[in-house]
Motif scaffolding. Structure first.
Motif, mmCIF file in Angstrom:
data_model
loop_
_atom_site.group_PDB
_atom_site.id
_atom_site.type_symbol
_atom_site.label_atom_id
_atom_site.label_comp_id
_atom_site.label_asym_id
_atom_site.label_seq_id
_atom_site.Cartn_x
_atom_site.Cartn_y
_atom_site.Cartn_z
ATOM 1 N N LEU A 119 -10.028 4.519 0.110
ATOM 2 C CA LEU A 119 -10.014 4.498 1.569
ATOM 3 C C LEU A 119 -8.590 4.398 2.111
ATOM 4 N N MET A 120 -7.780 3.523 1.519
ATOM 5 C CA MET A 120 -6.404 3.353 1.980
ATOM 6 C C MET A 120 -5.565 4.607 1.723
ATOM 7 N N SER A 121 -5.814 5.256 0.589
ATOM 8 C CA SER A 121 -5.098 6.493 0.291
ATOM 9 C C SER A 121 -5.419 7.564 1.326
ATOM 10 N N GLN A 122 -6.682 7.653 1.687
ATOM 11 C CA GLN A 122 -7.095 8.632 2.690
ATOM 12 C C GLN A 122 -6.511 8.289 4.061
ATOM 13 N N ARG A 178 -17.290 9.760 16.266
ATOM 14 C CA ARG A 178 -15.875 10.128 16.337
ATOM 15 C C ARG A 178 -14.977 8.915 16.553
ATOM 16 N N GLU A 179 -15.575 7.737 16.585
ATOM 17 C CA GLU A 179 -14.788 6.525 16.805
ATOM 18 C C GLU A 179 -13.875 6.258 15.618
ATOM 19 N N LYS A 180 -12.612 5.980 15.885
ATOM 20 C CA LYS A 180 -11.648 5.687 14.836
ATOM 21 C C LYS A 180 -11.702 4.208 14.497
ATOM 22 N N LEU A 181 -12.127 3.911 13.271
ATOM 23 C CA LEU A 181 -12.232 2.521 12.837
ATOM 24 C C LEU A 181 -10.926 2.018 12.246
ATOM 25 N N LEU A 182 -10.204 2.881 11.577
ATOM 26 C CA LEU A 182 -8.865 2.564 11.065
ATOM 27 C C LEU A 182 -7.929 3.639 11.583
ATOM 28 N N LEU A 212 0.864 -1.179 0.000
ATOM 29 C CA LEU A 212 0.000 0.000 0.000
ATOM 30 C C LEU A 212 0.899 1.227 0.000
ATOM 31 N N GLU A 213 1.124 1.763 -1.174
ATOM 32 C CA GLU A 213 1.993 2.929 -1.316
ATOM 33 C C GLU A 213 1.264 4.023 -2.084
ATOM 34 N N GLN A 239 -2.835 8.659 -5.247
ATOM 35 C CA GLN A 239 -3.498 7.377 -5.455
ATOM 36 C C GLN A 239 -2.639 6.242 -4.905
ATOM 37 N N ILE A 240 -3.342 5.119 -4.583
ATOM 38 C CA ILE A 240 -2.630 3.896 -4.225
ATOM 39 C C ILE A 240 -2.113 3.267 -5.519
ATOM 40 N N LEU A 241 -0.831 3.053 -5.598
ATOM 41 C CA LEU A 241 -0.221 2.546 -6.824
ATOM 42 C C LEU A 241 -0.520 1.062 -6.992
ATOM 43 N N ASN A 242 -0.886 0.678 -8.231
ATOM 44 C CA ASN A 242 -1.102 -0.731 -8.536
ATOM 45 C C ASN A 242 -0.577 -1.042 -9.934
ATOM 46 N N SER A 243 -0.331 -2.311 -10.174
ATOM 47 C CA SER A 243 0.332 -2.735 -11.410
ATOM 48 C C SER A 243 -0.539 -2.577 -12.645
ATOM 49 N N ASP A 244 -1.850 -2.528 -12.496
ATOM 50 C CA ASP A 244 -2.744 -2.415 -13.652
ATOM 51 C C ASP A 244 -2.864 -0.977 -14.151
ATOM 52 N N ASP A 245 -3.110 -0.049 -13.241
ATOM 53 C CA ASP A 245 -3.397 1.325 -13.642
ATOM 54 C C ASP A 245 -2.153 2.200 -13.733
#
Length: 290
Positions: free
Chosen positions: A179-182, A195-199, A94-95, A104-110
């Motif tokens: 979501l991961m990028s954010q 206000r609960e932190k889920l991640l 996840l980079e 954006q989250i980098l992936n091999s397809d896009d």
């Protein structure tokens, strides 16, 4: 004898001024009593503007909540304290990279061309692996029965974050990457309307968040110890919390330095999602979760 023209002229001017003053008096009074048309309509216009601003603010809040927040699943509450499982997913790819004007989250397809320009191997950028692995955990009857205690994910860059057990993970890959990028930029994701932190991004190492006396089990195809997973889990004690460490990368193996046991559960290489499915099934059989 007639009057001079100058006298007649002065009297005529005085009469004209008096007539003009008498005519202007009622108009001035009416102007003071009645508001101007613009002022009369100004209050209505101000109400309309306030209503429009409130509506726009509501839309902004809804959009902000949709981006910021995550839905949660109902938690089973029966008052009983039951044993549970903890999962640690290592080396997740996840980079975040700036592609164009967006992060954006980098992936091999896009982003294959972008990665090649950066002298990187596109095959190493597989965020779909961690997405499938998380869906395997959160879609399992084990999680729905309330036996999941926590999930920890550590990226290839060493960023560690915690996922609460009652999170509803995004189903589509695109939303998951958003979501991961954010998360990696803002360091936390809260629940919708709360206000609960889920991640939440936390400090390393992961062992500081594990229960005291927990049994940390690493799984790898390269492990020398081969076991039958169902028998292995069945023999474990319920008083001893179980922590399963699984790799979420395309190639390589996990760090086994902090694990108490390092096992192989199949004579064939398994994907992270398949491995986690087998772990969940073994735990469900042990705890009679149908």
């Amino acid at each position: 004898m007639g009057r001079s023209y100058s006298v007649k002229g002065r009297k005529k001017k005085r009469k004209l001024h008096e007539a003009a003053a008498s005519d202007a008096g009622p108009v001035a009074e009416e102007a003071e009593e009645l508001p101007l048309p613009e002022e009369a309509g100004g209050e209505d216009r101000r109400k309309d503007e306030e209503a429009a601003a409130a509506a726009a603010a509501g839309e902004d809040e809804e959009e902000h909540a949709a981006v910021e927040g995550l839905p949660v699943v109902p938690r089973p509450v029966d008052g009983k304290r039951r044993p549970g499982a903890i999962f640690v997913l290592e080396r997740a790819c996840l980079e975040v990279g700036k592609v164009g004007k967006t992060m954006q989250i980098l992936n091999s397809d896009d982003h294959a061309n972008y990665l090649r320009k950066q002298n990187r191997n596109p095959a190493d950028y597989r965020p779909d692996i961690i997405h499938q692995a998380l869906l395997a955990i959160f879609d399992s009857p084990l999680t729905k029965a309330g036996r999941l205690q926590a999930v920890y994910v550590r990226t290839e860059k060493g960023v560690l974050f915690e996922i609460k057990p009652h999170v509803r993970m995004p189903r589509t890959f695109k939303r998951f990457c958003g979501l991961m990028s954010q998360l990696l930029q803002k360091l936390s994701i809260t629940a919708v309307g709360k206000r609960e932190k889920l991640l939440n991004v936390v400090k390393n190492p992961v062992t500081r968040y594990l229960p005291v006396g927990a049994r940390k089990i690493g799984l790898s195809f390269s492990a020398e110890k081969s076991v039958n997973l169902f028998d292995y889990v069945a023999k474990s004690s319920d008083d001893e919390p179980l922590v399963f460490v699984v790799g979420a990368m395309a190639h390589g193996k996990i760090d086994k330095e902090y694990t108490d046991d390092y096992i192989q559960i199949c004579s064939y290489p398994l994907s992270a999602a398949c491995c986690l499915n087998q772990i969940c099934s073994a735990l469900e059989q042990k705890w009679n979760i149908a």
